[in-house]
Design a protein around this motif. Structure first.
Motif, PDB file in Angstrom:
ATOM      1  N   MET A   1      30.863   5.800   4.762  1.00  0.00           N
ATOM      2  CA  MET A   1      29.426   5.853   5.034  1.00  0.00           C
ATOM      3  C   MET A   1      28.691   4.882   4.112  1.00  0.00           C
ATOM      4  O   MET A   1      28.285   5.228   3.008  1.00  0.00           O
TER       5      MET A   1
ATOM      6  N   GLN B   1      24.260  14.508   5.130  1.00  0.00           N
ATOM      7  CA  GLN B   1      24.807  13.180   4.879  1.00  0.00           C
ATOM      8  C   GLN B   1      25.038  12.414   6.180  1.00  0.00           C
ATOM      9  O   GLN B   1      24.923  11.183   6.232  1.00  0.00           O
ATOM     10  N   HIS B   2      25.321  13.156   7.255  1.00  0.00           N
ATOM     11  CA  HIS B   2      25.558  12.510   8.552  1.00  0.00           C
ATOM     12  C   HIS B   2      24.250  12.025   9.162  1.00  0.00           C
ATOM     13  O   HIS B   2      24.248  11.010   9.873  1.00  0.00           O
TER      14      HIS B   2
ATOM     15  N   ASP C   1      23.739   8.805   7.611  1.00  0.00           N
ATOM     16  CA  ASP C   1      24.690   7.815   8.126  1.00  0.00           C
ATOM     17  C   ASP C   1      24.279   7.298   9.516  1.00  0.00           C
ATOM     18  O   ASP C   1      24.268   6.092   9.753  1.00  0.00           O
TER      19      ASP C   1
END
Length: 592
Positions: free
Chosen positions: A1, A78-79, A82
């Motif tokens: 990422m 966190q995604h 990303d």
């Protein structure tokens, strides 16, 4: 990422000045999400490269509620960072991207809806998210409400960043002002002393903590090898470690040392970032890297200290170091340090020149002073001390020699002026005294009268003071001292019983005046253990007090000194003559 480690995104996160602690504004956003979407958990989650933290949070189970952060192993947000778009999951256990995420089991995250939180440049800093512990079909109205709240939350984040930017700009402006003020006063700071150690110490304290967390100032010998290293740290508790690091710098620099490179090439080095690897690569002593780690070593720059003259000569190196808690050095810091290096070069060069000239002057002065003779009648001691912080050779002198008939002639004097001419005249005058008195039995008053005639006849253009004495054994076994004073500070007698007498009743005009003067001879008797003290005015005179006050202070210092060895007596008198503004000469005679 890659987005997680983007330096600009991480810098923006830092500029929010938020961390794993409650913030009322962001807690309010979390409560609104929880109430309007009817979810048990709502978070304002900001994501770094290693963790996520929650300045706003509602409904987290313990221990996460108290910690207000989780590792990325427990992060859905966190995604969102990303993919940079909303992430909506009715049941996270069904999606390959997150189904193995530990937040499902440890935090009970089943249904998740996260909307990106962005800065003004569109970088995603984190997510405003709604969480349920059971599967959930998110409605369009719920997602629209979440998006509206995320937009407002992003505005608050941008405001925090803007405020931090304004605060940073203010700090930079103040820092720039302080630097300009420091540079404006740097020349005065450095030229206020001609002592190299003092100049270097002042330089270090002028730079720390204004420019750096700590600094090293290296000066070299004529061969270019580090001779002295001075160090200053902003934390007084680290003074011992800083001094030890500086000590090891003298012998512990390897061939790849940045300091050696700067000394060799005269070119500056800026390392941003620059860490312990630079210390490990540049040193040969194993103690230095752990010391550097304790002192803080995240960014550093080194600039040459260049002596002024026909060609640039690198005579030292200034190294500035910042720890990780302070911003790294930039080109502006480098230009400031280069300016300081040039100014320091002038000051250090002047100090070296002063030290060399002062050494020459002192050697010349001492070469003109005689060895004291051996006498069966008296014990003799003498001292000469040049004025503090002055290069010029003085005109103070003393002399003592034994006559062919066994009498001792002792004299002390002071020629007006503090330059080479005064020193040359002093040498002439001392030689005239010797040539005029040696082998003659004339009274000392007559000898000084003859000396006056010689000064006028030989056209020695000076005025001087002097005391001339003759010491001889008398019929009773004591010593008779005949003396004459030509405008000089009065001799003192310290009797064996500690009484002090001032011979100030018969001071006559200076030597070298235009009109002839007939001088008188006075006498006194010295018993065994009595001490005669001859001295120049540097021992008693200062600008901030009268001559009488200086003489009174000298008399106080002489109290109780009758039994002191002569060398110790001389040293005690000179040690008390602090902040000397003139040379001091002493000649002391004690009857045996």
């Amino acid at each position: 990422m890659a987005a997680l480690t983007d330096p600009e995104r991480l810098r923006a996160l830092t500029e929010t000045r938020l961390d794993a602690a409650p913030d009322e504004a962001f807690d309010r956003f979390a409560r609104l999400v929880s109430d309007l979407l009817d979810v048990p958990v709502a978070l304002v989650s900001l994501v770094t490269a290693e963790r996520q933290f929650f300045p706003g949070a509602v409904g987290l189970p313990e221990p996460w509620a108290a910690r207000r952060e989780t590792p990325l192993s427990h992060s859905f947000c966190q995604h969102v960072v990303d993919i940079e778009v909303p992430m909506v999951l009715p049941d996270a256990r069904l999606y390959p991207r997150v189904r193995r995420n530990l937040a499902i089991e440890d935090l009970g995250v089943i249904a998740y809806a996260g909307i990106p939180l962005t800065d003004l440049d569109g970088r995603v800093l984190g997510s405003l998210c709604a969480i349920d512990s059971k599967p959930r079909a998110w409605t369009a109205e719920q997602l629209r409400t979440l998006a509206d709240l995320a937009a407002a939350c992003s505005s608050e984040l941008r405001l925090r960043i803007a405020l931090e930017g304004a605060e940073e700009a203010r700090r930079r402006a103040e820092e720039a002002h302080d630097r300009l003020a420091m540079l404006a006063g740097m020349s005065e700071t450095l030229t206020g002393t001609l002592d190299i150690a003092t100049a270097v110490d002042r330089l270090g304290h002028a730079m720390v903590p204004l420019l750096a967390d700590w600094c090293l100032i290296t000066l070299v010998d004529p061969a270019g090898t580090p001779r002295t290293v001075s160090a200053v740290h902003r934390d007084p508790d680290l003074a011992a470690e800083t001094a030890r690091f500086a000590e090891l710098m003298i012998t512990g620099l390897g061939p790849e040392s940045i300091t050696r490179a700067v000394l060799r090439t005269g070119r500056p080095v800026l390392r941003n970032p620059g860490g312990l690897v630079d210390v490990v690569r540049g040193t040969t002593h194993p103690e230095m890297p752990p010391l550097a780690e304790r002192l803080g070593f995240a960014s550093h720059l080194s600039v040459p200290i260049t002596a002024a003259g026909g060609r640039s000569v690198t005579i030292g190196c200034i190294t500035l170091v910042n720890s990780g808690r302070r911003r790294p050095f930039d080109d502006g810091d480098l230009h400031t340090a280069l300016d300081i290096g040039r100014r320091a070069g002038q000051a250090v060069g002047n100090s070296w020149m002063y030290s060399e000239q002062r050494h020459v002057a002192e050697v010349l002065q001492h070469s003109m002073l005689p060895l004291l003779p051996d006498s069966t009648d008296v014990e003799l001691a003498a001292r000469y001390l040049p004025a503090a912080d002055r290069v010029e050779v003085g005109g103070d002198w003393y002399d003592a020699f034994v006559q062919p008939d066994g009498d001792l002639i002792a004299a002390i004097g002071d020629v007006a002026g503090h330059d080479i001419e005064a020193a040359a005249t002093m040498g002439q005058l001392r030689n005239l005294v010797r040539g005029n008195a040696y082998g003659r039995t004339d009274a000392v008053g007559d000898l000084l009268t003859h000396l006056d005639d010689a000064i006028r006849g030989l056209r020695i253009g000076t005025v001087a003071t002097a005391v001339l004495t003759r010491v001889r054994r008398n019929a009773t076994g004591g010593l008779t001292v005949s003396w004459c004073n030509a405008g000089h500070p009065p001799p003192l007698v310290v009797r064996a019983d500690d009484k002090v007498e001032v011979l100030d009743a018969h001071r006559e005009p200076l030597l070298g005046l235009a009109r002839p003067i007939s001088r008188a001879t006075r006498e006194l008797t010295l018993a065994r253990g009595d001490t005669l003290l001859l001295y120049t005015d540097g021992l008693t005179e200062r600008r901030d007090r009268t001559i009488d006050e200086g003489t009174a202070e000298l008399l106080d210092r002489l109290a109780g000194t009758a039994a002191l060895p002569l060398g110790e007596l001389c040293d005690r008198l000179l040690a008390a003559a602090h902040a000397r503004e003139d040379d001091v000469a002493l000649l002391v005679l004690r009857a045996r």
